[in-house]
Design an enzyme around this catalytic site. Structure first.
Site, mmCIF file in Angstrom:
data_model
loop_
_atom_site.group_PDB
_atom_site.id
_atom_site.type_symbol
_atom_site.label_atom_id
_atom_site.label_comp_id
_atom_site.label_asym_id
_atom_site.label_seq_id
_atom_site.Cartn_x
_atom_site.Cartn_y
_atom_site.Cartn_z
ATOM 1 C CB CYS A 1 1.637 5.905 1.382
ATOM 2 S SG CYS A 1 2.819 6.157 0.036
ATOM 3 C CG HIS B 1 3.011 10.121 3.180
ATOM 4 N ND1 HIS B 1 3.203 9.003 3.941
ATOM 5 C CD2 HIS B 1 3.580 9.863 1.982
ATOM 6 C CE1 HIS B 1 3.867 8.097 3.251
ATOM 7 N NE2 HIS B 1 4.115 8.593 2.046
ATOM 8 C CD GLU C 1 2.041 10.113 7.219
ATOM 9 O OE1 GLU C 1 0.870 10.163 6.781
ATOM 10 O OE2 GLU C 1 2.929 9.384 6.725
#
Lengths: 196, 254
Positions: free
Chosen positions: A76, A178, A180
């Site tokens: 990011c 992202h 994650e």
């Protein structure tokens, strides 16, 4: 060991939890010795580019990151900071990637920030992301984008333009979304990075 | 193309999920983390956890819940309920929450939005608004719809955007629990008025209602609780249906 660079960025806890779910040994640290010694380094980021660059320059982390030789993954704002320049605060960034960072301008109904799941298209230059990622959706939250350049390995389209979704140059890897927070496909991409 | 988001909402009381029909009668629908994981696998794009008791009895366990969710789920989530100050949010973000929803406290003290946006960035701040149509005007209501204010909906969401809210979570108290469709007119008007995304809440009863909220209502995300909790609408069926209707949705992760 994976070092996750600790530099006062927002919500980096999620990156740690993702590594925990994958089951890889990791540590959140700002200790230069530990970062240098790590097998892999993750450079996460949520925050303002200019204020973050100021912090990285003052703490010496900027020079440290530039000098790393093991695989480094910028996520990011971490990806944006690895580029050459950001419009967010008109700031010179780390300069690993020559690509530049611009602000999205809202166009016919597209809202800014670009928030949500959008399609990731792998480019022919991709040499590290699993092929099955092509065409899948990843989770984005950002108001600034990286214009595609020589290091772009994947793209996404928003506000009527294509921007860089993922980059790779030498030992530096990056994702604008992202991973994650991008369900199974995101975990796949983190595993791809851990396997390089 | 950016996908329209499907968001199950989990109302939390005493660590368990509940769903109030018109916010009054509560029914138990399970463990929040387990239910969240189930939705994540089923293809939910995001989750919202609202502690509905927090406005009355301050919950300190909210951070533990956020940590538990963040540890086990790999999709974004918003957490809210009784957030009044910067310190509440610090703890939640540190625990791994992606966004926080503020509601009553922001109406009572609008500067809270500025403070949160400045400290954490606009994208962290979801302004939740409960509103009811009274004599032809939408009025903001507080405390889960119990207290009417003199604040008008469109003025308030405009102000919230100016102050730095990154997203609006709009619940129509008139539609909530009716399963008769979303407040599409009000949603479309807000969507044209604002440049930030809007999550529509209140009134989802079937798949068609979601297609309408994304087309007529111009919403960026559709939120529902009981129809998902009780299996009346399966997220995978809903996404197949929406894709068939030409609504951009995220295919369920392979």
């Amino acid at each position: 060991m994976v070092a996750v660079i600790d530099y006062n960025a927002g919500n980096i806890r999620s990156v740690l939890y993702a590594l925990e779910r994958i089951g890889v040994e990791h540590e959140l640290t700002s200790d230069p010795a530990k970062i240098r010694a790590a097998d892999k380094v993750i450079f996460p980021g949520v925050g303002h580019a200019a204020s973050t660059m100021k912090h990285l320059n003052e703490t010496g982390l900027a020079d440290l990151i530039r000098s790393l030789t093991q695989p480094v993954f910028g996520v990011c704002v971490g990806m944006q900071l690895l580029c050459s320049h950001s419009e967010e605060g008109d700031v010179e960034c780390l300069g690993i990637f020559p690509e530049r960072v611009h602000q999205f301008r809202p166009t016919n109904g597209d809202k800014v920030p670009h928030m949500g799941w959008n399609e990731v298209k792998l480019a022919p230059t991709n040499d590290w992301v699993s092929k099955e990622v092509d065409g899948d959706f990843c989770y984005y939250v950002h108001s600034y984008y990286v214009e595609p350049g020589p290091d772009t390995v994947a793209t996404t389209t928003y506000c009527g333009r294509e921007f860089a979704a993922m980059l790779r140059k030498d030992n530096f890897y990056a994702a604008q979304f992202h991973p994650e927070k991008s369900a199974k496909v995101g975990e796949r991409i983190i595993r791809d990075f851990l396997a390089v | 193309m950016l996908a329209k988001r499907i968001i199950p909402c989990l109302d939390i009381k005493d660590g368990r999920t509940v769903k109030g029909v018109n916010f009054v009668n509560l029914r138990d629908a399970g463990d929040p983390v387990e239910l969240g994981a189930k939705y994540s696998l089923a293809g939910a794009d995001e989750l919202v956890f609202l502690d509905i008791t927090a406005t009355h009895e301050r919950r300190k366990t909210l951070a533990d819940l956020a940590r538990d969710i963040a540890r086990h789920l790999n999709i974004p989530f918003t957490i809210g309920g009784g957030i009044k100050a910067l310190e509440d949010v610090h703890v939640l973000l540190d625990a791994g929450a992606d966004k926080v929803a503020v509601n009553s406290a922001a109406v009572r003290r609008p500067e809270l939005i500025d403070e949160l946006a400045y400290a954490f960035g606009n994208q962290f701040v979801v302004l939740a608004v409960d509103a009811k149509l009274v004599d032809g005007d939408w009025y903001v209501h507080l405390n889960g719809g119990r207290i009417k204010t003199e604040q008008k909906l469109y003025d308030w969401v405009g102000e919230a955007q100016e102050r730095g809210a990154g997203e609006i979570l709009f619940t129509s108290m008139d539609h909530d629990g009716t399963k008769a469709g979303f407040a599409n007119d009000a949603l479309a008007r807000m969507s044209e008025q604002l440049s930030i995304p809007i999550i529509a809440s209140g009134g989802a009863g079937n798949k068609e209602h979601f297609a309408e909220v994304f087309t007529k209502g111009k919403a960026d995300a559709g939120l529902a609780a009981s129809i998902f909790h009780f299996g009346e609408v399966e997220i995978s069926d809903l996404k197949d249906y929406l894709a068939g209707e030409g609504v951009p949705v995220r295919p369920i992760s392979r």
